[in-house]
Design an enzyme around this catalytic site. Structure first.
Site, PDB file in Angstrom:
ATOM      1  N   ARG A 271      27.995 -20.007 -69.790  1.00 60.01           N
ATOM      2  CA  ARG A 271      28.663 -19.456 -68.622  1.00 60.01           C
ATOM      3  C   ARG A 271      28.676 -20.511 -67.528  1.00 60.01           C
ATOM      4  NH1 ARG A 271      30.952 -16.637 -71.344  1.00 60.01           N
ATOM      5  NH2 ARG A 271      31.086 -14.355 -71.400  1.00 60.01           N
ATOM      6  N   GLU A 300      36.714 -19.036 -62.201  1.00 64.71           N
ATOM      7  CA  GLU A 300      37.812 -19.122 -63.172  1.00 64.71           C
ATOM      8  C   GLU A 300      38.955 -18.211 -62.737  1.00 64.71           C
ATOM      9  OE1 GLU A 300      36.245 -18.331 -67.073  1.00 64.71           O
ATOM     10  OE2 GLU A 300      34.923 -20.067 -67.028  1.00 64.71           O
ATOM     11  N   HIS A 319      38.395 -22.013 -70.737  1.00 67.30           N
ATOM     12  CA  HIS A 319      37.632 -20.902 -71.308  1.00 67.30           C
ATOM     13  C   HIS A 319      38.330 -20.344 -72.549  1.00 67.30           C
ATOM     14  CE1 HIS A 319      34.537 -17.579 -70.157  1.00 67.30           C
ATOM     15  NE2 HIS A 319      34.625 -17.721 -71.473  1.00 67.30           N
TER      16      HIS A 319
END
Length: 358
Positions: A271, A300, A319
């Site tokens: 993360r 993000e 991601h």
């Protein structure tokens, strides 16, 4: 109903509601793998997926008031939920309050603990309901990205690309070899264990941080997490796989990055909040970190003004390293396996720690 994973289940069947878009063949797969499960679904009420494993679905799809009422009624009838409704913590909180029979929720995200935390449930609900995640399902793809990132750094990918763009043929230069590197995997959960296995198979010496001290296949040396700062001085590459919790926030920060072996390679697949990006940039600038392959970020999407976009020693992935057309089936199979374990009175895999939420 499921009283607890610590005791046997007292019913012969389990009413599961698909709270996120789940293909009909995968609903049927769950019922075939565990015949004691009935999967309740209404595909007309679900936001359509825009691509593989798009569990939150198309935000442009808006239910009519009648559809929303039908959706809520369906969700509130569950003994167990496949996914958090609409991947929305507020919707989870609503159904937890409305449905005292709810006993199990499996998130479709490996890092679903953060979603559970965001629902701000009281202790009674957290103790009553078993929360599990799909942790481990994404381990293989993320481990491949970590290997790719470390190899890219070891082989000087930015230099190769620059020379190619410029049509330059420089003098030969030495690349680093994976079987001569020591790789530290920070976090030996499902993803970290897969990383360790792959790096070990490729000949690297593998170290890994552990709170439990339990041996992990492929790991040559276990490092207590509180010794991370001293360990990074002796490794060539650092692979970060930790979940995002209060305890892991900015663990890879100024102190750790000041202690790294100069020229270390960094890969991040856990993360984004684990790494302090404000501290990472100076480490990249002065070469303490020679290369960083990042799939996750503190915010993000990554803000347009972030220097990470243009840094010559950074490889960005939005991601997306875990995304796979097989993800939906893997998660469905994991759900069926966990349902079997729960119905047999055994603990499921990937249970969320509802204190630290990982």
């Amino acid at each position: 109903m499921i009283d607890s994973v610590k005791t046997a289940v007292e019913v012969a069947t389990l009413r599961v509601v698909a709270a996120v878009p789940l293909r009909e063949d995968l609903c049927a797969l769950i019922e075939r793998l565990e015949p004691r499960v009935e999967v309740i679904r209404d595909h007309t009420l679900m936001r359509p997926m825009r691509g593989a494993a798009d569990w939150s679905g198309d935000p442009g799809f808006v239910r009519t008031p009648e559809q929303q009422a039908a959706f809520d009624e369906m969700i509130d009838s569950a003994d167990a939920l496949f996914g958090i409704p609409d991947v929305d913590p507020a919707a989870l909180a609503r159904t937890v309050a409305a449905n005292p029979r709810l006993r199990w929720v499996m998130t479709t995200a490996a890092g679903g603990g953060s979603q559970i935390k965001a629902a701000d449930l009281d202790r009674e609900a957290l103790d009553r309901i078993v929360f599990t995640t799909s942790a481990g399902v994404h381990g293989g793809p993320l481990a491949e990205f970590a290997v790719f990132g470390v190899l890219a750094g070891a082989k000087g990918l930015p230099r190769l690309l620059q020379d190619q763009r410029e049509g330059a043929w420089p003098d030969r230069w030495e690349m680093r070899q994976l079987d001569e590197l020591t790789v530290l995997v920070v976090g030996l959960g499902g993803i970290g264990a897969e990383c360790a296995r792959r790096f070990s198979a490729l000949g690297a010496e593998v170290w890994g941080t552990s709170r439990s001290g339990t041996p992990v296949d492929g790991v040559d040396r276990l490092i207590p997490l509180d010794e991370l700062e001293s360990a990074v001085a002796d490794v060539d590459a650092i692979v970060v796989t930790l979940p995002g919790t209060e305890q892991t926030h900015h663990i890879i920060g100024e102190r750790v990055l000041s202690a790294v072996k100069p020229g270390a390679i960094l890969a991040s697949v856990g993360r984004g909040t684990v790494i302090d990006e404000a501290a990472l940039l100076p480490a990249l600038d002065d070469g303490r970190i020679s290369f960083a392959a990042l799939d996750v970020f503190e915010v993000e999407p990554l803000p347009p003004n972030s220097r990470l976009w243009s840094h010559p020693s950074v490889l960005l992935s939005p991601h997306t390293a875990a995304l796979s057309s097989k993800e939906e089936e893997r998660i469905a199979r994991r759900f069926a396996e966990s349902a079997t374990r729960l119905l047999d009175g055994r603990a499921p895999r990937g249970r969320v720690d509802t204190v630290e939420f990982y």
